[in-house]
Design a protein around this motif. Structure first.
Motif, PDB file in Angstrom:
ATOM      1  N   MET A  87       0.834  -1.191   0.000  1.00  0.00           N
ATOM      2  CA  MET A  87       0.000   0.000   0.000  1.00  0.00           C
ATOM      3  C   MET A  87       0.875   1.249   0.000  1.00  0.00           C
ATOM      4  N   ILE A  88       0.305   2.345  -0.446  1.00  0.00           N
ATOM      5  CA  ILE A  88       1.048   3.600  -0.526  1.00  0.00           C
ATOM      6  C   ILE A  88       0.285   4.685   0.231  1.00  0.00           C
ATOM      7  N   LEU A  89       0.956   5.255   1.210  1.00  0.00           N
ATOM      8  CA  LEU A  89       0.397   6.362   1.980  1.00  0.00           C
ATOM      9  C   LEU A  89       1.143   7.637   1.605  1.00  0.00           C
ATOM     10  N   THR A  90       0.409   8.671   1.204  1.00  0.00           N
ATOM     11  CA  THR A  90       1.020   9.978   0.952  1.00  0.00           C
ATOM     12  C   THR A  90       0.311  11.002   1.818  1.00  0.00           C
ATOM     13  N   LEU A  91       1.074  12.007   2.250  1.00  0.00           N
ATOM     14  CA  LEU A  91       0.480  13.013   3.121  1.00  0.00           C
ATOM     15  C   LEU A  91       1.255  14.324   3.044  1.00  0.00           C
ATOM     16  N   SER A  92       0.557  15.387   3.337  1.00  0.00           N
ATOM     17  CA  SER A  92       1.170  16.690   3.550  1.00  0.00           C
ATOM     18  C   SER A  92       0.426  17.364   4.691  1.00  0.00           C
ATOM     19  N   CYS A  93       1.150  18.168   5.466  1.00  0.00           N
ATOM     20  CA  CYS A  93       0.551  18.799   6.632  1.00  0.00           C
ATOM     21  C   CYS A  93       1.491  19.876   7.154  1.00  0.00           C
ATOM     22  N   PRO A  94       1.020  20.719   8.065  1.00  0.00           N
ATOM     23  CA  PRO A  94       1.930  21.667   8.695  1.00  0.00           C
ATOM     24  C   PRO A  94       3.073  20.918   9.385  1.00  0.00           C
ATOM     25  N   ASP A  95       4.284  21.419   9.198  1.00  0.00           N
ATOM     26  CA  ASP A  95       5.453  20.730   9.740  1.00  0.00           C
ATOM     27  C   ASP A  95       5.543  20.925  11.248  1.00  0.00           C
ATOM     28  N   ARG A  96       5.805  19.833  11.946  1.00  0.00           N
ATOM     29  CA  ARG A  96       5.985  19.871  13.390  1.00  0.00           C
ATOM     30  C   ARG A  96       6.701  18.600  13.817  1.00  0.00           C
ATOM     31  N   HIS A  97       7.169  18.603  15.067  1.00  0.00           N
ATOM     32  CA  HIS A  97       7.871  17.431  15.581  1.00  0.00           C
ATOM     33  C   HIS A  97       6.918  16.238  15.717  1.00  0.00           C
ATOM     34  N   GLY A  98       7.444  15.066  15.419  1.00  0.00           N
ATOM     35  CA  GLY A  98       6.719  13.839  15.742  1.00  0.00           C
ATOM     36  C   GLY A  98       5.915  13.218  14.621  1.00  0.00           C
ATOM     37  N   ILE A  99       5.909  13.798  13.421  1.00  0.00           N
ATOM     38  CA  ILE A  99       5.069  13.247  12.346  1.00  0.00           C
ATOM     39  C   ILE A  99       5.588  11.883  11.908  1.00  0.00           C
ATOM     40  N   ASP A 136      -1.128  -9.667   7.291  1.00  0.00           N
ATOM     41  CA  ASP A 136      -2.140 -10.540   6.691  1.00  0.00           C
ATOM     42  C   ASP A 136      -3.507 -10.261   7.313  1.00  0.00           C
ATOM     43  N   GLY A 137      -4.476 -10.050   6.434  1.00  0.00           N
ATOM     44  CA  GLY A 137      -5.833  -9.831   6.909  1.00  0.00           C
ATOM     45  C   GLY A 137      -6.160  -8.393   7.258  1.00  0.00           C
ATOM     46  N   ASP A 138      -5.171  -7.513   7.223  1.00  0.00           N
ATOM     47  CA  ASP A 138      -5.422  -6.107   7.543  1.00  0.00           C
ATOM     48  C   ASP A 138      -5.831  -5.379   6.254  1.00  0.00           C
ATOM     49  N   ALA A 139      -7.106  -5.095   6.111  1.00  0.00           N
ATOM     50  CA  ALA A 139      -7.645  -4.557   4.873  1.00  0.00           C
ATOM     51  C   ALA A 139      -7.525  -3.033   4.816  1.00  0.00           C
ATOM     52  N   GLN A 140      -7.532  -2.523   3.605  1.00  0.00           N
ATOM     53  CA  GLN A 140      -7.373  -1.080   3.400  1.00  0.00           C
ATOM     54  C   GLN A 140      -8.441  -0.244   4.115  1.00  0.00           C
ATOM     55  N   LEU A 154       2.067   2.245  11.931  1.00  0.00           N
ATOM     56  CA  LEU A 154       2.259   1.075  11.080  1.00  0.00           C
ATOM     57  C   LEU A 154       2.871  -0.088  11.858  1.00  0.00           C
ATOM     58  N   LEU A 155       3.789   0.217  12.773  1.00  0.00           N
ATOM     59  CA  LEU A 155       4.388  -0.833  13.602  1.00  0.00           C
ATOM     60  C   LEU A 155       3.330  -1.508  14.463  1.00  0.00           C
ATOM     61  N   ALA A 156       2.433  -0.704  15.012  1.00  0.00           N
ATOM     62  CA  ALA A 156       1.391  -1.258  15.879  1.00  0.00           C
ATOM     63  C   ALA A 156       0.460  -2.206  15.114  1.00  0.00           C
ATOM     64  N   ARG A 157       0.361  -2.008  13.802  1.00  0.00           N
ATOM     65  CA  ARG A 157      -0.490  -2.879  12.981  1.00  0.00           C
ATOM     66  C   ARG A 157       0.327  -3.989  12.310  1.00  0.00           C
ATOM     67  N   ASP A 158       1.591  -4.095  12.724  1.00  0.00           N
ATOM     68  CA  ASP A 158       2.476  -5.145  12.209  1.00  0.00           C
ATOM     69  C   ASP A 158       2.695  -5.023  10.706  1.00  0.00           C
ATOM     70  N   ALA A 159       2.711  -3.781  10.208  1.00  0.00           N
ATOM     71  CA  ALA A 159       2.985  -3.537   8.792  1.00  0.00           C
ATOM     72  C   ALA A 159       4.492  -3.422   8.578  1.00  0.00           C
ATOM     73  N   ASN A 160       4.941  -3.756   7.385  1.00  0.00           N
ATOM     74  CA  ASN A 160       6.360  -3.694   7.055  1.00  0.00           C
ATOM     75  C   ASN A 160       6.601  -2.560   6.061  1.00  0.00           C
ATOM     76  N   ILE A 161       7.374  -1.550   6.468  1.00  0.00           N
ATOM     77  CA  ILE A 161       7.682  -0.418   5.602  1.00  0.00           C
ATOM     78  C   ILE A 161       8.815  -0.812   4.648  1.00  0.00           C
TER      79      ILE A 161
END
Length: 283
Positions: free
Chosen positions: A1-13, A52-56, A21-28
């Motif tokens: 899957m592909i996630l794209t984003l833009s937002c005001p810049d700040r610490h922690g994004i 596996d099994g984590d749907a969009q 993504l780690l909490a959902r066991d996704a692999n970057i």
């Protein structure tokens, strides 16, 4: 899957997205980001394999609160081929190149239709196969006919669920209304290195000015002619020996590769709009 984003810049994004993504066991598998200091805007593109099994839809719903917290403008796609309509006139080199790259799986797209203001027999060098072809003629100077033709074109775009329209040397100026309707999803190839030599016959303009390089520009279409956000450009050196015909010949090669790169980057969610500019994440 592909996630794209833009937002005001700040610490922690980055940490927040990675932790999600780690909490959902996704692999970057790929992550790129850019912070524009002049506008205090942060941009990010992340490619990941979900567990596996984590749907969009579930990922989208879960990510929404995080996106709201950081005021993100974001998209999440599964990487499926985009639906693309190609518009062309009598110059067929860009059309032929796009179809070739599509057939060898270089461009991840589904071609919904080929549309031209000229009959199919005038695009004789291109093998369209069984792709749907629509001849939508135009008569020079007939504003009413142009408006009706564009209504038909927009209806065709909507009926086929087309996500991207590519002007592959479609030698017609889109109306302001159609340009606005296709904002952010219509790419044009201009046979010049914009912002110089806008409008008609740019190679002849370049020859008359004695330029030492020529180029091509792929950009998003806006109501302002040849002023849309630029996605890709390239150039080639020339000399005083080159005639306008030489420039046209050399320019065809530049146009093909510039348009193909721009289309591929859009299809792969590598282009993020930033006002009148773009942020393009390289592959």
């Amino acid at each position: 899957m592909i996630l794209t984003l833009s937002c005001p810049d700040r610490h922690g994004i980055v940490a927040a997205v990675s932790s999600f993504l780690l909490a959902r066991d996704a692999n970057i598998s790929d992550a790129q980001q850019f912070g524009d200091a002049s506008s205090n805007t942060f941009f990010m593109r992340v490619v990941f394999e979900p567990a596996d099994g984590d749907a969009q839809p579930a990922i989208r719903d879960a990510f929404a609160p995080l996106a709201a917290r950081f005021e993100m403008d974001w998209t999440l796609r599964g990487g499926e081929p985009r639906k693309v309509m190609i518009l062309t006139s009598r110059f067929d080199h860009c059309l032929a190149d796009l179809l070739y790259r599509w057939r060898i799986d270089e461009l991840p797209m589904q071609v919904t239709a080929i549309v031209s203001n000229h009959p199919r027999e005038l695009i004789g060098h291109v093998d369209l196969g069984d792709l749907p072809f629509h001849h939508l003629p135009l008569k020079a100077g007939d504003a009413a006919a142009k408006a009706e033709q564009e209504k038909t074109l927009l209806r065709l775009i909507e009926e086929t669920d087309t996500e991207l329209v590519v002007l592959a040397r479609y030698m017609q100026i889109l109306s302001d209304d159609l340009s606005r309707a296709l904002e952010g999803r219509c790419i044009n190839i201009h046979h010049s290195f914009l912002p110089g030599f806008k409008g008609a016959k740019p190679y002849h303009q370049a020859h008359a000015r004695g330029v030492k390089v020529i180029g091509a520009t792929a950009h998003y279409v806006t109501a302002d002619l040849d002023e849309g956000p630029i996605i890709e450009q390239d150039v080639e050196r020339i000399s005083h020996r080159d005639t306008p015909e030489d420039l046209i010949r050399k320019g065809r090669d530049i146009e093909r590769r510039v348009l193909a790169r721009a289309v591929r980057r859009h299809l792969e969610d590598r282009v993020l709009l930033h006002g009148k500019k773009t942020v393009v994440f390289e592959d």
